[in-house]
Design a protein around this motif. Structure first.
Motif, PDB file in Angstrom:
ATOM      1  N   UNK A   1       0.811  -1.210   0.000  1.00  0.00           N
ATOM      2  CA  UNK A   1       0.000   0.000   0.000  1.00  0.00           C
ATOM      3  C   UNK A   1       0.848   1.266   0.000  1.00  0.00           C
ATOM      4  N   UNK A   2       1.914   1.310   0.802  1.00  0.00           N
ATOM      5  CA  UNK A   2       2.780   2.492   0.842  1.00  0.00           C
ATOM      6  C   UNK A   2       3.396   2.780  -0.526  1.00  0.00           C
ATOM      7  N   UNK A   3       3.808   1.724  -1.245  1.00  0.00           N
ATOM      8  CA  UNK A   3       4.387   1.898  -2.578  1.00  0.00           C
ATOM      9  C   UNK A   3       3.337   2.377  -3.573  1.00  0.00           C
ATOM     10  N   UNK A   4       2.114   1.872  -3.461  1.00  0.00           N
ATOM     11  CA  UNK A   4       1.025   2.316  -4.340  1.00  0.00           C
ATOM     12  C   UNK A   4       0.748   3.804  -4.119  1.00  0.00           C
ATOM     13  N   UNK A   5       0.641   4.212  -2.852  1.00  0.00           N
ATOM     14  CA  UNK A   5       0.369   5.624  -2.547  1.00  0.00           C
ATOM     15  C   UNK A   5       1.501   6.532  -3.029  1.00  0.00           C
ATOM     16  N   UNK A   6       2.736   6.070  -2.863  1.00  0.00           N
ATOM     17  CA  UNK A   6       3.895   6.845  -3.318  1.00  0.00           C
ATOM     18  C   UNK A   6       3.850   7.005  -4.839  1.00  0.00           C
ATOM     19  N   UNK A   7       3.548   5.931  -5.552  1.00  0.00           N
ATOM     20  CA  UNK A   7       3.475   5.964  -7.007  1.00  0.00           C
ATOM     21  C   UNK A   7       2.371   6.925  -7.483  1.00  0.00           C
ATOM     22  N   UNK A   8       1.220   6.865  -6.810  1.00  0.00           N
ATOM     23  CA  UNK A   8       0.102   7.736  -7.182  1.00  0.00           C
ATOM     24  C   UNK A   8       0.432   9.206  -6.912  1.00  0.00           C
ATOM     25  N   UNK A   9       1.121   9.483  -5.809  1.00  0.00           N
ATOM     26  CA  UNK A   9       1.506  10.862  -5.479  1.00  0.00           C
ATOM     27  C   UNK A   9       2.508  11.412  -6.493  1.00  0.00           C
ATOM     28  N   UNK A  10       3.437  10.557  -6.929  1.00  0.00           N
ATOM     29  CA  UNK A  10       4.429  10.978  -7.924  1.00  0.00           C
ATOM     30  C   UNK A  10       3.781  11.239  -9.279  1.00  0.00           C
ATOM     31  N   UNK A  11       2.720  10.515  -9.586  1.00  0.00           N
ATOM     32  CA  UNK A  11       2.039  10.675 -10.883  1.00  0.00           C
ATOM     33  C   UNK A  11       1.150  11.914 -10.910  1.00  0.00           C
ATOM     34  N   UNK A  12       0.782  12.415  -9.734  1.00  0.00           N
ATOM     35  CA  UNK A  12      -0.143  13.561  -9.656  1.00  0.00           C
ATOM     36  C   UNK A  12       0.532  14.866  -9.997  1.00  0.00           C
TER      37      UNK A  12
END
Length: 134
Positions: free
Chosen positions: A123-134
């Motif tokens: 989950x932490x990696x998913x959230x990090x990836x989504x934040x970087x894509x935003x």
């Protein structure tokens, strides 16, 4: 019923409304495509499995998935009856569930889930990836 460490998510009970369960654990594995909770890290039985697309993990339990039709499949460890599993939120194929093993030494897999490493993220990696894509 929900497994230990799991709680039900919010739902207003309307037809057609998606109902997902959320994992309460320090480390949660999610669908890499949409972030839906799938399993707690402590539900991993083994990391030494092979999926269709590389490495895979064997989990004792998994939530927010639905099963495809059962089928006989010849895997590296012999003939099994399995059902592919799909994310309830986005319908991505994540792996499979072992329904039956024909060889005695493989019976421990019955009722357990294969999640392919390429299809899940912590989950932490998913959230990090989504934040970087935003």
């Amino acid at each position: 019923t929900t497994a230990p460490g799991w709680t039900a998510g919010n739902s207003d009970g309307l037809m057609g409304r998606l109902f997902l369960e959320y994992v309460e654990a320090e480390t949660v594995h999610c669908c890499a495509a949409c972030g839906t909770h799938l399993a707690a890290h402590d539900q991993i039985v083994s990391k030494a499995f092979q999926g269709r697309h590389g490495r895979a993990f064997l989990f004792a339990s998994c939530l927010n998935v639905n099963d495809g039709p059962p089928e006989k499949r010849l895997l590296l460890t012999g003939l099994h009856i399995v059902a592919d599993i799909y994310c309830n939120a986005c319908d991505t194929r994540l792996g499979w569930k072992y329904l039956e093993a024909y060889e005695e030494g493989q019976k421990y897999k019955e009722g357990k889930f294969i999640l392919e490493k390429s299809m899940i993220l912590k989950e932490d990696d998913y959230r990090r990836r989504e934040a970087e894509a935003a």
